[in-house]
Design a protein around this motif. Structure first.
Motif, mmCIF file in Angstrom:
data_model
loop_
_atom_site.group_PDB
_atom_site.id
_atom_site.type_symbol
_atom_site.label_atom_id
_atom_site.label_comp_id
_atom_site.label_asym_id
_atom_site.label_seq_id
_atom_site.Cartn_x
_atom_site.Cartn_y
_atom_site.Cartn_z
ATOM 1 N N SER A 315 -0.114 -31.733 49.711
ATOM 2 C CA SER A 315 1.232 -32.228 49.504
ATOM 3 C C SER A 315 1.424 -33.573 50.145
ATOM 4 N N SER A 320 -0.096 -36.437 45.922
ATOM 5 C CA SER A 320 1.170 -36.259 45.245
ATOM 6 C C SER A 320 1.392 -37.603 44.392
ATOM 7 N N ARG A 323 -0.646 -37.203 41.077
ATOM 8 C CA ARG A 323 -0.201 -36.315 40.112
ATOM 9 C C ARG A 323 1.079 -36.925 39.499
#
Length: 354
Positions: A315, A320, A323
């Motif tokens: 996380s 992130s 992504r």
């Protein structure tokens, strides 16, 4: 389909109101307002025409939305709208005939034509007129729908570019890690007396990294070769800090070197491997960087010694951001995963369309 119900009803009012005015003009031009009875008959027929048109086209629109007729390809859409126009025009013609009959809106001349030709032939001619109106309505509806869809696509594209730019800037800023800079400067200071030549090289490497971080926002993609040059400088500086604890291995397919990739994306994986892998291992470990072409995709793979800590590491902003950037740049056409490959090795892999 339209931007709102208010706009839709404005279009209905303008369209059918315009037809009413056209009928009014021709009725006046051909002298059909000679008597009060003529004027009353015209207005009753014109109002019934507008009411039938508004109601039936509104139900036709609901039918189009409910069956998602605008989601098909052009050939199927054209066939659907021709059939829908024929069906709607037939219903409009039948209803209009019944209204005229119920409220005695036929003229004496029309009654004679009905007796001579028959109601079905007159109804057929009436349906042809309605078909023209309904088909024009559908054509305008389709054109407006696609114009709005194209406009929305342009807005979405601009928003996408803005989001990508903002995300890339955040990623770039996150890569200018002050801890890394401090560690690099401390390593260089230790080299000044021990190995002045290596110290000069380290200063050049740090300068290259900082320059690339500052200028990277000016481009949307870089060649893999350029990205690897920066990664080599970064790892060279980290090897000064970790010394024998860090081993680096490259397995790069030469065909991938000129492929374009998002800037600093691969570097983010390498930094993650150092931060969450090598730095936590007392004995250090290996960072392996691979790139290959596979099934019209370029596959970028970073493996490092260590243990994948799961949600906490996954996380983090670096992963992130990868992504999010992939989702924005290659919606549905890219892949990213990070997992424990073996008990002592973590693998992060990115797949980008060629």
């Amino acid at each position: 389909m339209f931007s709102g119900k208010k706009h839709y009803w404005w279009f209905q009012l303008i369209g059918w109101g315009g037809l009413f005015l056209i009928h009014l003009f021709f009725a006046w031009f051909y002298g059909k307002f000679d008597t009060p009875e003529d004027r009353a008959l015209f207005f009753m027929r014109a109002v019934s025409f507008v009411i039938i048109g508004v109601i039936l086209t509104h139900f036709m629109r609901l039918f189009i939305i409910r069956l998602h007729l605008l989601k098909h390809n052009w050939g199927i859409q054209l066939l659907n709208f021709i059939l829908l126009s024929i069906i709607t025009a037939s219903i409009c013609g039948i209803i209009e005939q019944q209204v005229y009959k119920q409220f005695e809106l036929f003229t004496q001349r029309e009654i004679e034509v009905l007796k001579r030709r028959g109601i079905w032939l007159v109804s057929f001619n009436n349906m042809i007129s309605w078909f023209i109106y309904i088909f024009i309505w559908n054509a305008i509806y389709i054109i407006y729908h696609y114009a709005r869809e194209y406009q929305q696509q342009q807005i979405d594209t601009l928003q996408l570019k803005s989001l990508v730019r903002e995300l890339e800037l955040k990623t770039i800023k996150s890569n200018i890690n002050p801890h890394f800079i401090f560690n690099a400067l401390n390593s260089i200071r230790a080299l000044v007396d021990e190995n002045p030549g290596r110290a000069r090289e380290a200063i050049t490497e740090l300068s290259n990294i900082l320059r690339s971080s500052i200028t990277m926002h000016k481009t949307e993609s870089v060649s893999l070769k350029n990205e690897l040059d920066i990664i080599e400088d970064y790892l060279a500086l980290e090897q000064v800090r970790f010394e024998d604890r860090l081993t680096v291995r490259y397995d790069i397919d030469s065909r991938t070197l000129e492929q374009q990739i998002p800037p600093m994306m691969l570097q983010t994986l390498v930094e993650n491997a150092i931060k969450h892998g090598i730095s936590r291992e007392l004995q250090g470990g290996l960072v392996s960087i691979a790139a290959r072409l596979k099934n019209n995709f370029i596959e970028l793979c970073v493996r490092n010694t260590g243990t994948f800590t799961g949600e906490k590491e996954d996380s983090g902003f670096g992963l992130s951001s990868i992504r999010d950037r992939l989702k924005l740049l290659y919606p549905g056409r890219s892949g990213f995963q990070i997992h424990q490959l073996t008990p002592g090795t973590v693998e992060a892999k990115i797949e980008l369309p060629v």
